[in-house]
Design a protein around this motif. Structure first.
Motif, PDB file in Angstrom:
ATOM      1  N   PHE A 256       9.102   9.896  -2.268  1.00  0.00           N
ATOM      2  CA  PHE A 256       9.914  10.268  -3.422  1.00  0.00           C
ATOM      3  C   PHE A 256       9.648   9.342  -4.605  1.00  0.00           C
ATOM      4  CE2 PHE A 256      14.035  10.364  -5.758  1.00  0.00           C
ATOM      5  CZ  PHE A 256      13.979  11.696  -6.155  1.00  0.00           C
ATOM      6  N   ALA A 257       9.354   8.089  -4.316  1.00  0.00           N
ATOM      7  CA  ALA A 257       9.032   7.133  -5.390  1.00  0.00           C
ATOM      8  C   ALA A 257       7.797   7.570  -6.173  1.00  0.00           C
ATOM      9  CB  ALA A 257       8.818   5.733  -4.806  1.00  0.00           C
ATOM     10  N   GLN A 258       6.916   8.340  -5.530  1.00  0.00           N
ATOM     11  CA  GLN A 258       5.701   8.816  -6.187  1.00  0.00           C
ATOM     12  C   GLN A 258       5.987   9.827  -7.296  1.00  0.00           C
ATOM     13  OE1 GLN A 258       2.487   7.614  -5.210  1.00  0.00           O
ATOM     14  NE2 GLN A 258       3.926   6.230  -4.227  1.00  0.00           N
TER      15      GLN A 258
ATOM     16  N   LEU B  86       2.093   7.440   7.124  1.00  0.00           N
ATOM     17  CA  LEU B  86       2.517   7.930   5.807  1.00  0.00           C
ATOM     18  C   LEU B  86       3.250   6.844   5.032  1.00  0.00           C
ATOM     19  CD1 LEU B  86       3.724  11.550   6.638  1.00  0.00           C
ATOM     20  CD2 LEU B  86       1.764  10.905   5.204  1.00  0.00           C
ATOM     21  N   SER B  87       4.032   6.039   5.723  1.00  0.00           N
ATOM     22  CA  SER B  87       4.752   4.942   5.062  1.00  0.00           C
ATOM     23  C   SER B  87       3.782   3.938   4.466  1.00  0.00           C
ATOM     24  CB  SER B  87       5.680   4.235   6.056  1.00  0.00           C
ATOM     25  OG  SER B  87       6.690   5.106   6.497  1.00  0.00           O
ATOM     26  N   VAL B  88       2.743   3.613   5.208  1.00  0.00           N
ATOM     27  CA  VAL B  88       1.733   2.682   4.696  1.00  0.00           C
ATOM     28  C   VAL B  88       1.046   3.281   3.470  1.00  0.00           C
ATOM     29  CG1 VAL B  88      -0.473   1.547   5.201  1.00  0.00           C
ATOM     30  CG2 VAL B  88       1.375   1.526   6.899  1.00  0.00           C
ATOM     31  N   TYR B  89       0.669   4.536   3.576  1.00  0.00           N
ATOM     32  CA  TYR B  89      -0.011   5.197   2.458  1.00  0.00           C
ATOM     33  C   TYR B  89       0.878   5.252   1.220  1.00  0.00           C
ATOM     34  CZ  TYR B  89      -1.956   8.811  -0.494  1.00  0.00           C
ATOM     35  OH  TYR B  89      -2.430   9.516  -1.574  1.00  0.00           O
ATOM     36  N   PHE B  90       2.088   5.799   1.377  1.00  0.00           N
ATOM     37  CA  PHE B  90       2.984   5.928   0.223  1.00  0.00           C
ATOM     38  C   PHE B  90       3.436   4.564  -0.293  1.00  0.00           C
ATOM     39  CE2 PHE B  90       3.916  10.319   1.926  1.00  0.00           C
ATOM     40  CZ  PHE B  90       3.263  10.977   0.904  1.00  0.00           C
ATOM     41  N   GLY B  91       3.588   3.597   0.608  1.00  0.00           N
ATOM     42  CA  GLY B  91       3.949   2.251   0.186  1.00  0.00           C
ATOM     43  C   GLY B  91       2.861   1.630  -0.666  1.00  0.00           C
TER      44      GLY B  91
ATOM     45  N   PHE C 229       3.529   0.780  -4.680  1.00  0.00           N
ATOM     46  CA  PHE C 229       3.488  -0.591  -5.180  1.00  0.00           C
ATOM     47  C   PHE C 229       2.281  -0.856  -6.058  1.00  0.00           C
ATOM     48  CE2 PHE C 229       6.434  -0.724  -1.645  1.00  0.00           C
ATOM     49  CZ  PHE C 229       7.525  -1.254  -2.306  1.00  0.00           C
ATOM     50  N   VAL C 230       1.171  -0.180  -5.820  1.00  0.00           N
ATOM     51  CA  VAL C 230       0.026  -0.322  -6.710  1.00  0.00           C
ATOM     52  C   VAL C 230       0.332   0.298  -8.082  1.00  0.00           C
ATOM     53  CG1 VAL C 230      -2.339   0.524  -7.124  1.00  0.00           C
ATOM     54  CG2 VAL C 230      -1.740  -0.526  -4.940  1.00  0.00           C
TER      55      VAL C 230
END
Length: 159
Positions: free
Chosen positions: A17-19, A146-151, A155-156
């Protein structure tokens, strides 16, 4: 689903959702985890139920498990309370996203949820799994990836 799967589901959902939102991903992440645990307040053995046993017992006695706290009505009421009393929109959004992730994950179990409470209709996906079964571990692994990817993306792009 187990508490750990709900937690990683809340993480994945809030970071995804942050995306697509303007909310702070760190706040979304923390609130998403909290929101992913809230619906199971109706179950004394759940992560949140063990922290708040009296509240859990009262809610379970009145409504049972996976009914009111797993419904659109409860989601709406929490949304109204949060928008009324919570000044930080990122917290409100994160909690609601986490709750929705919880509902979706529980709809993938054989027991389903009473999404349309007070109607007694059980909602579940056509393909379901058993809580704590081998398929749940695959779901947990996929949500972790997915958490690693979206994280990474969140953050980038934000920091």
């Amino acid at each position: 689903m187990t508490g750990n799967t709900h937690i990683v589901g809340g993480i994945a959902a809030s970071l995804a959702f942050a995306q697509v939102s303007h909310y702070d991903p760190v706040i979304l992440l923390g609130a998403g985890v909290v929101g992913a645990l809230i619906p199971d307040i109706c179950h004394g053995g759940s992560t949140i139920g063990r922290k708040l046993p009296i509240v859990s017992k009262v809610i379970n006695t009145i409504f049972g498990h996976r009914s009111f706290t797993h419904s659109l009505l409860f989601l709406f009421l929490i949304g109204v309370l949060l928008t009324t009393f919570m000044k930080n929109e990122s917290v409100t959004a994160g909690i609601l996203v986490g709750m929705v992730s919880h509902y979706i994950l529980d709809m993938a179990t054989k027991n389903g949820i009473k999404l349309l409470f007070p109607l007694k209709v059980t909602i579940r996906f056509p393909l379901t799994t058993r809580t704590g079964g081998k398929i749940e571990y695959l779901v947990f692994a996929a949500l972790s990836l997915l958490s690693v990817y979206f994280g990474y993306e969140a953050f980038v792009n934000n920091y």
